[in-house]
Design a protein around this motif. Structure first.
Motif, PDB file in Angstrom:
ATOM      1  N   LEU A  31       0.826  -1.210   0.000  1.00 27.70           N
ATOM      2  CA  LEU A  31       0.000   0.000   0.000  1.00 27.70           C
ATOM      3  C   LEU A  31       0.861   1.261   0.000  1.00 27.70           C
ATOM      4  N   GLY A  32       1.950   1.224   0.769  1.00 27.96           N
ATOM      5  CA  GLY A  32       2.819   2.394   0.815  1.00 27.96           C
ATOM      6  C   GLY A  32       3.429   2.710  -0.538  1.00 27.96           C
ATOM      7  N   VAL A  33       3.926   1.693  -1.235  1.00 19.72           N
ATOM      8  CA  VAL A  33       4.529   1.919  -2.549  1.00 19.72           C
ATOM      9  C   VAL A  33       3.468   2.365  -3.550  1.00 19.72           C
ATOM     10  N   ALA A  34       2.278   1.755  -3.486  1.00 20.24           N
ATOM     11  CA  ALA A  34       1.201   2.141  -4.399  1.00 20.24           C
ATOM     12  C   ALA A  34       0.781   3.593  -4.174  1.00 20.24           C
ATOM     13  N   LEU A  35       0.674   4.014  -2.925  1.00 22.49           N
ATOM     14  CA  LEU A  35       0.320   5.408  -2.626  1.00 22.49           C
ATOM     15  C   LEU A  35       1.416   6.361  -3.077  1.00 22.49           C
ATOM     16  N   LEU A  39       8.010 -12.045 -18.023  1.00 22.77           N
ATOM     17  CA  LEU A  39       8.787 -13.283 -18.141  1.00 22.77           C
ATOM     18  C   LEU A  39       9.822 -13.388 -17.025  1.00 22.77           C
ATOM     19  N   LEU A  40      10.456 -12.269 -16.709  1.00 28.06           N
ATOM     20  CA  LEU A  40      11.448 -12.261 -15.634  1.00 28.06           C
ATOM     21  C   LEU A  40      10.815 -12.571 -14.287  1.00 28.06           C
ATOM     22  N   LEU A  41       9.633 -12.005 -14.029  1.00 32.64           N
ATOM     23  CA  LEU A  41       8.917 -12.302 -12.794  1.00 32.64           C
ATOM     24  C   LEU A  41       8.554 -13.784 -12.715  1.00 32.64           C
ATOM     25  N   LEU A  99      14.702  -7.734 -11.500  1.00 29.75           N
ATOM     26  CA  LEU A  99      13.406  -7.539 -10.853  1.00 29.75           C
ATOM     27  C   LEU A  99      13.208  -6.090 -10.420  1.00 29.75           C
ATOM     28  N   LEU A 100      14.213  -5.524  -9.760  1.00 32.77           N
ATOM     29  CA  LEU A 100      14.083  -4.159  -9.252  1.00 32.77           C
ATOM     30  C   LEU A 100      14.159  -3.125 -10.385  1.00 32.77           C
ATOM     31  N   GLY A 101      15.162  -3.280 -11.239  1.00 31.96           N
ATOM     32  CA  GLY A 101      15.297  -2.333 -12.348  1.00 31.96           C
ATOM     33  C   GLY A 101      14.146  -2.426 -13.333  1.00 31.96           C
ATOM     34  N   GLY A 102      13.732  -3.654 -13.643  1.00 27.82           N
ATOM     35  CA  GLY A 102      12.613  -3.819 -14.566  1.00 27.82           C
ATOM     36  C   GLY A 102      11.317  -3.289 -14.002  1.00 27.82           C
ATOM     37  N   GLY A 103      11.105  -3.460 -12.687  1.00 29.73           N
ATOM     38  CA  GLY A 103       9.904  -2.927 -12.060  1.00 29.73           C
ATOM     39  C   GLY A 103       9.856  -1.410 -12.126  1.00 29.73           C
ATOM     40  N   LEU A 104      10.994  -0.775 -11.831  1.00 29.03           N
ATOM     41  CA  LEU A 104      11.049   0.687 -11.911  1.00 29.03           C
ATOM     42  C   LEU A 104      10.824   1.177 -13.342  1.00 29.03           C
ATOM     43  N   LEU A 105      11.413   0.473 -14.291  1.00 28.44           N
ATOM     44  CA  LEU A 105      11.260   0.880 -15.688  1.00 28.44           C
ATOM     45  C   LEU A 105       9.820   0.711 -16.159  1.00 28.44           C
ATOM     46  N   THR A 106       9.183  -0.393 -15.759  1.00 26.50           N
ATOM     47  CA  THR A 106       7.795  -0.632 -16.157  1.00 26.50           C
ATOM     48  C   THR A 106       6.866   0.432 -15.601  1.00 26.50           C
ATOM     49  N   VAL A 107       7.056   0.784 -14.335  1.00 29.10           N
ATOM     50  CA  VAL A 107       6.220   1.828 -13.740  1.00 29.10           C
ATOM     51  C   VAL A 107       6.534   3.184 -14.366  1.00 29.10           C
ATOM     52  N   GLY A 121       1.329  -1.773  -7.172  1.00 28.96           N
ATOM     53  CA  GLY A 121       1.018  -2.682  -6.065  1.00 28.96           C
ATOM     54  C   GLY A 121       1.266  -4.135  -6.430  1.00 28.96           C
ATOM     55  N   LEU A 122       0.858  -4.531  -7.638  1.00 24.49           N
ATOM     56  CA  LEU A 122       1.069  -5.919  -8.063  1.00 24.49           C
ATOM     57  C   LEU A 122       2.557  -6.245  -8.210  1.00 24.49           C
ATOM     58  N   ILE A 123       3.317  -5.320  -8.781  1.00 23.50           N
ATOM     59  CA  ILE A 123       4.762  -5.545  -8.930  1.00 23.50           C
ATOM     60  C   ILE A 123       5.420  -5.656  -7.554  1.00 23.50           C
TER      61      ILE A 123
END
Length: 248
Positions: free
Chosen positions: A9-13, A51-53, A183-191, A214-216
């Motif tokens: 929730l914190g990251v989503a907010l 795919l990475l996830l 995982l971390l870099g791809g998540g930041l890039l996707t968002v 939130g899902l990531i």
């Protein structure tokens, strides 16, 4: 579980706040032309990150399943040795059962709690396992059934030792640093792409970014928890030993 929900929730907010700031200070134009190539790249980034996830989840889930299997095999072999002692003479049976009990109690009361804190198993467990091997003896003139029992106990001791080695290896294994970087870099890039391609309706944009973020975050936290099979809320515990040795 509560900590995980709070982090998600914190990251989503935080992402929602970023969207609101983006619409306030860098509003998009309705006449802004579509960038088909950029949208295609954003789509490919999302697919590759999915795919990475998936690869990471399968990897850590298999590792946790292997740790659970090693615990089960270790407890089963110890129980089988304990039961085989019935066919030995009373003194030999008591000596073998006592050595198995000491090993199980050390595993349940000392080793597994220490592993739950991230500490590796100590050599004391191997010493106790050696005591079990030493206790598996009968006189040279023992009956054929007793000698057969000793051979069967040796087989179970091999299984017990192999399962213990597997458990120690499970405690040392971890997800590759390259996968963590992805995982971390791809998540930041996707968002980040969700910020680049804004939607005129800020409320819709906020909901989309919050949901994706939130899902990531939830998936990455799940990978983190499964990556440590003996720690955290999804840890492999001593339930297999408790089932065979309820008084341990």
């Amino acid at each position: 579980m509560t900590e995980t929900i709070a982090v998600v929730l914190g990251v989503a907010l935080l992402a929602a706040a970023g969207v609101l700031l983006r619409h306030r200070y860098w509003p998009g134009s309705e006449q802004e032309p579509r960038e088909d190539v950029a949208e295609y790249i954003a789509m490919m980034v999302g697919v590759l990150y999915a795919l990475l996830l998936g690869l990471s989840l399968v990897s850590v889930w298999d590792a946790r399943a292997g740790a659970e299997e090693h615990i089960q095999n270790e407890a089963s072999a110890a129980h089988e040795i304990y039961q085989l002692a019935d066919t030995l003479p009373p003194a030999d049976s008591r000596r073998l059962r006592d050595s198995v009990t000491r090993y199980v109690r050390h595993t349940v009361r000392t080793e597994l709690p220490a592993m739950a804190e991230g500490k590796p198993p100590e050599q004391e467990g191997w010493r106790l396992l050696h005591d079990v091997r030493t206790a598996n003896q009968v006189p040279p003139d023992a009956e054929a059934v007793e000698q057969a029992t000793v051979r069967e106990v040796l087989t179970q001791l091999w299984s017990l030792g192999d399962a213990r080695r597997g458990r120690e290896a499970d405690a040392r294994e971890s997800l590759s640093p390259i996968l963590w970087f992805g995982l971390l870099g791809g998540g930041l890039l996707t968002v980040a792409f969700m910020f680049m391609f804004g939607i005129q309706r800020s409320a819709t944009h906020v909901v989309m970014v919050m949901g994706l973020t939130g899902l990531i975050t939830l998936t990455v936290l799940l990978v983190h928890q499964l990556n440590q099979p003996f720690t955290g809320p999804m840890a492999v515990d001593a339930s297999a030993f408790d089932r065979y040795f309820p008084d341990a």
